[in-house]
Design an enzyme around this catalytic site. Structure first.
Site, PDB file in Angstrom:
ATOM      1  CD  GLU A  55      -1.897  -2.247   1.856  1.00 54.33           C
ATOM      2  OE1 GLU A  55      -0.786  -2.718   1.996  1.00 54.33           O
ATOM      3  OE2 GLU A  55      -2.837  -3.332   1.621  1.00 54.33           O
ATOM      4  CG  PHE A 117     -10.122  -9.346  11.339  1.00 53.33           C
ATOM      5  CD1 PHE A 117      -8.948  -9.772  11.804  1.00 53.33           C
ATOM      6  CD2 PHE A 117     -10.424  -9.479   9.759  1.00 53.33           C
ATOM      7  CE1 PHE A 117      -7.934 -10.281  10.845  1.00 53.33           C
ATOM      8  CE2 PHE A 117      -9.440  -9.628   9.227  1.00 53.33           C
ATOM      9  CZ  PHE A 117      -8.225 -10.105   9.318  1.00 53.33           C
ATOM     10  CD  GLN A 118      -7.710  -6.968   7.702  1.00 55.24           C
ATOM     11  OE1 GLN A 118      -8.414  -6.729   6.963  1.00 55.24           O
ATOM     12  NE2 GLN A 118      -6.724  -7.592   7.364  1.00 55.24           N
ATOM     13  CE  LYS A 167     -17.363  -6.052   3.522  1.00 55.70           C
ATOM     14  NZ  LYS A 167     -16.827  -7.427   3.713  1.00 55.70           N
ATOM     15  CG  MET A 482      22.879  11.810   3.076  1.00 52.00           C
ATOM     16  SD  MET A 482      23.867  12.775   2.519  1.00 52.00           S
ATOM     17  CE  MET A 482      22.922  13.702   1.177  1.00 52.00           C
TER      18      MET A 482
HETATM   19  C1  LIG Z   1      12.485   5.418   5.339  1.00 52.76           C
HETATM   20  C2  LIG Z   1      13.852   6.025   5.692  1.00 52.76           C
HETATM   21  N1  LIG Z   1      14.476   5.365   6.358  1.00 52.76           N
HETATM   22  C3  LIG Z   1      15.820   6.085   6.892  1.00 52.76           C
HETATM   23  C4  LIG Z   1      16.243   7.062   6.202  1.00 52.76           C
HETATM   24  C5  LIG Z   1      17.543   7.940   6.562  1.00 52.76           C
HETATM   25  N2  LIG Z   1      18.573   7.791   5.371  1.00 52.76           N
HETATM   26  C6  LIG Z   1      18.483   8.982   4.673  1.00 52.76           C
HETATM   27  S1  LIG Z   1      19.640   8.640   3.376  1.00 52.76           S
HETATM   28  C7  LIG Z   1      20.010   6.962   3.986  1.00 52.76           C
HETATM   29  C8  LIG Z   1      21.075   6.325   3.136  1.00 52.76           C
HETATM   30  C9  LIG Z   1      20.462   5.788   1.633  1.00 52.76           C
HETATM   31  O1  LIG Z   1      21.149   5.073   1.032  1.00 52.76           O
HETATM   32  P1  LIG Z   1      21.033   4.720  -0.659  1.00 52.76           P
HETATM   33  O2  LIG Z   1      19.864   4.356  -0.690  1.00 52.76           O
HETATM   34  O3  LIG Z   1      22.166   3.553  -0.732  1.00 52.76           O
HETATM   35  O4  LIG Z   1      21.652   6.277  -1.276  1.00 52.76           O
HETATM   36  P2  LIG Z   1      23.033   6.825  -1.147  1.00 52.76           P
HETATM   37  O5  LIG Z   1      23.076   7.668  -0.203  1.00 52.76           O
HETATM   38  O6  LIG Z   1      24.070   5.578  -1.024  1.00 52.76           O
HETATM   39  O7  LIG Z   1      23.201   7.569  -2.598  1.00 52.76           O
HETATM   40  C10 LIG Z   1      19.367   6.724   5.000  1.00 52.76           C
HETATM   41  C11 LIG Z   1      19.255   5.645   5.636  1.00 52.76           C
HETATM   42  C12 LIG Z   1      15.379   7.751   5.134  1.00 52.76           C
HETATM   43  N3  LIG Z   1      15.576   8.946   4.820  1.00 52.76           N
HETATM   44  N4  LIG Z   1      14.397   7.257   4.927  1.00 52.76           N
END
Ligand SMILES: Cc1ncc(C[n+]2csc(CCOP(=O)(O)OP(=O)(O)O)c2C)c(N)n1
Lengths: 579, 162
Positions: A55, A117-118, A167, A482
């Protein structure tokens, strides 16, 4: 058949309302509470239902459609887990003010509050991340409620609206008529800017010595890109766009100084710091844009145009607030400038541009072009070249997102689709599905990272089912790049849990879903691989680029710093140190 | 600064939680909140007491206005207005002397004894929050069995109509 009355079930009323709103696609996932609605959809021809695999992806896909077209995205999910799975998508849309209507099924009215439920309190859970929400308790109110939902979602500052439908309501019958107009005494967005304030703004702009225009996502959402471009050209002022505003002003134009903020260009951030007059349009002074608030635009008088009064003077006190539809206000402002007896100070402006050109000479986006490793920036540059800068580009969150923003160079609005406000990893691929469905003739690329793509990877299956020829550009650095970058700079290179281990073979994974997979390890192969992939017009291609693990995003304004205190170049980490 | 904010809101399920949720989500301070339907049963009137700097109160007013169910918002403390709070107090009565004392205080503060029992009285009083505070502080805390305050309701004077 708007206006005519006939007896229909709630489920049929819902479908007819969506038809009346010209809804072409509905993204959803079935379940007990929405079975009547799914039954009504079964024999229905005008609305295409897209079955996702989770979803969250339904909401992101509807969001991608909305961002790329300007039309509201529509989602249908079941009660309980269906609704909770949708929440991340809803919050993502909320933070970026995206018009959407999300229909959540609910347990029958008589069971509400019984821990049935749900059952979850969908209205309660989503309240802080929607523009508004409704629980429909009476089938005779259903059509009117949906009309309100679409009206609220798409007017004023847009946003997601949830309609929770028990529903039993979908089985009961009522006379159907869809109101053509709706008026709500409690909701009357203001579109016209204050004339006096617009005059004051014109006066300030004309007298500016070091002016700067800073425009954001509001210009894209308000379809005011042409008006903004006209205004900027008439004034001859430098302009910067926020992450959400990219493409609102053509990146290839000489007055464009790049993105601003945490990973903005040197010239954009320095011009922000030194300007004496700032015209902010459809932007909200987000913390990633302002840096340290106390050091923000210390010399500037600030004019702020926005549709949302609550955005004005929220973090930064402004001198001339103008509340209204950006598009209207920009044109009123253009007129006010034209009729003013004075003209822009050309001499001062020339001097200001010299200063800006000096900053531009720093060439802040340079990277090592001689490297034996694939540089992620190079991949994005080549992507731009091969797609002629005209693709729809979605992204996830991380370094790759910033490189996409810095290096793709968007010339049109609604082409750059990313989760700027909430920063939701997992957004890119499902968003690309929505874009691709809405623009079947256009090129759609998803720039992602190996961590982000795995958050909604199951959607490769949806892409197969509906034949969506998305090109996935995976900048695979085996790190949550990052996170690693922050750990390198601010946590003494203690790379705590940011290495992405046990990666799947993305080529085989793509193939197992029936798509094409490619793995690219050499800089020399980048261009060829992209050409080959984009030549496959009707296939989804997963391009897994093995990139330099140590590459960092620059420039960077670190926490607590002002725009003039950017980090400009790598702090000297080598690839070996990381491995 | 203390502000007293009045608002008209659609009288619908969940309207109250939209307002209270806004205050908690944005970490705004809320001291009291009263709500009841108006002469038009489809509208509720709320009075809110909050504290904050001018900037914060400006944001509070804007954010309240932004709620789709909110019809009108007014900062009553910006102009002349009246504030009232209702107090219901259950007081232990130990002997005839105590009875007498309570009756005397009620006269002074214009309160009423509205329930009499063998061991306790219930006193009703309305007034500004300061007056309610003052009344409570004149009583021996050991004698107070229950304190029920309605929170402040407010209305503008004269032409100030929400
Ligand atoms: C759902 C979610 N969880 C955690 C984060 C924190 N976060 C920001 S950037 C990142 C790393 C992303 O890694 P990747 O997709 O490999 O991209 P890169 O930075 O290596 O280009 C994380 C964990 C986020 N933005 N969103």
């Amino acid at each position: 058949m708007v206006g005519e009355t006939e007896m229909l079930t709630g489920a049929d009323i819902l479908i007819r309302c969506l038809e009346a709103e010209d809804v072409e696609f509905i993204f959803g996932y079935p379940g007990g509470a929405v079975l009547h609605i799914y039954d009504a959809l079964f024999s229905h021809k005008n609305i295409r239902h897209i079955l996702v695999r989770h979803e969250q992806a339904a909401v992101h896909a509807a969001d991608g459609l909305a961002r790329s077209t300007g039309k509201p995205g529509v989602v249908l999910v079941t009660s309980g887990p269906g609704a909770t799975n949708a929440v991340t998508g809803i919050a993502t849309a909320y933070m970026d003010s995206i018009p959407m209507v999300i229909i959540t099924g609910q347990v029958p009215t008589a069971l509400i509050g019984n821990d049935a439920f749900q059952e979850v309190d969908a209205v309660g859970i989503t309240r802080p991340c929607v523009k508004h929400n409704f629980l429909v308790k009476d089938v005779t109110k259903l059509a009117e409620t949906l009309k309100k939902a679409f009206f609220v979602a798409t007017s004023g500052r847009p946003g997601p609206v949830v309609v929770d439908i028990p529903k039993d309501i979908t089985a009961q019958t009522a006379a159907f008529s869809y109101p053509e107009q709706i008026s709500m005494r409690s909701y009357k967005p203001n579109n016209v800017g204050h004339t006096g304030q617009i005059k004051r703004a014109a006066e300030l702009l004309i007298n500016a010595k070091r002016p700067m225009i800073y425009s954001g996502g509001g210009v894209v959402l308000g379809d005011a890109s042409d008006d903004l471009t006209a205004l900027t050209r008439e004034l001859g002022f430098p302009i910067t766009n926020t992450l959400m505003g990219l493409g609102a002003y053509p990146a290839s134009d000489k007055q464009y100084v790049g993105m601003l903020g945490m990973h903005g260009t040197y010239e954009a951030n320095m011009a922000m710091h030194e300007c004496d007059t700032l015209l902010a349009i459809g932007a909200r002074f987000d913390d990633r844009v302002t840096g340290e608030v106390k050091k923000f635009c210390p010399h500037a008088k600030i004019i702020h145009i926005d549709i949302d009064p609550a955005s004005i003077s929220k973090t930064i006190k402004v001198d001339v607030p103008i509340v209204g539809n950006v598009n209207r206000v920009i044109n009123d402002l253009r007129n006010a400038i034209k009729v003013n007896k004075n003209q822009v100070d050309a001499k001062a402006l020339e001097k200001w541009w010299q200063q800006i050109n000096n900053w531009q000479e720093k060439n802040c986006l340079q990277y090592d072009r001689e490297s034996e490793l694939i540089k992620p920036q190079y991949v994005v540059e080549k992507l731009h070249e091969i797609t002629k800068g005209d693709a729809f580009v979605t992204s996830d969150v991380g370094q790759h997102q910033m490189w996409a923003a810095q290096f793709y160079g968007f010339n049109k609005p609604r082409r750059w689709i990313n989760s700027g406000g909430l920063g939701t990893m997992g957004f890119g691929l499902p968003a690309a599905m929505g874009v691709s469905l809405a623009h079947p003739e256009d090129t759609v690329a998803c720039i992602t990272g190996e961590a982000s793509i795995q958050m909604c990877i199951q959607e490769l299956s949806t892409c197969m089912q509906y034949g969506l020829p998305i090109k996935i550009i995976n900048l695979n650095n085996r790190y949550m790049g990052m996170v690693r970058q922050w750990q390198e700079f601010f946590y003494d290179k203690r790379y705590s849990h940011s290495y992405v281990d046990a990666l799947p073979d993305f080529v085989k994974l793509a193939e197992s879903y029936g798509h094409v997979g490619m793995r690219i390890e050499n800089p020399d192969d980048v261009k060829g691989a992209l050409e080959e992939a984009f030549a496959m017009k009707d296939r989804l291609v997963f391009l897994d680029f093995m990139t330099d693990q140590s590459e960092n995003v620059f420039p960077m304004v670190a926490a607590g710093k002002g725009h003039h205190e950017m980090l400009l170049s790598s702090m000297g980490t080598t690839d070996r140190e990381l491995a | 600064m203390r502000h007293i904010i009045a608002l008209l809101i659609e009288n619908e399920a969940g309207a109250l939680s939209r307002v209270s949720g806004l205050f908690s989500a944005r970490a705004y301070n809320i001291e009291s909140l009263t709500v009841a339907p108006t002469e038009d049963p489809s509208l509720s009137r709320m009075t809110l007491i909050t504290r904050g700097s001018d900037n914060i109160v400006e944001q509070i007013l804007k954010q309240l206005n932004k709620l789709v169910d909110v019809v009108k918002v007014m900062d009553l403390s910006e102009g002349i207005h009246i504030e009232r709070e209702l107090l219901l107090l259950k007081i232990r009565v130990t002997n005839a002397n105590a009875c007498h004392d309570i009756k005397r205080l009620c006269d002074i503060f214009r309160g009423h004894i509205i329930d009499v029992n063998k061991d306790s009285y219930v006193v009703e009083m309305t007034g500004s929050s300061d007056k309610v505070d003052a009344f409570i502080s004149t009583l021996d805390p050991h004698l107070i069995l229950e304190t029920v305050r309605s929170g402040v309701s407010g209305i503008g004077r004269g032409q100030r109509i929400l």
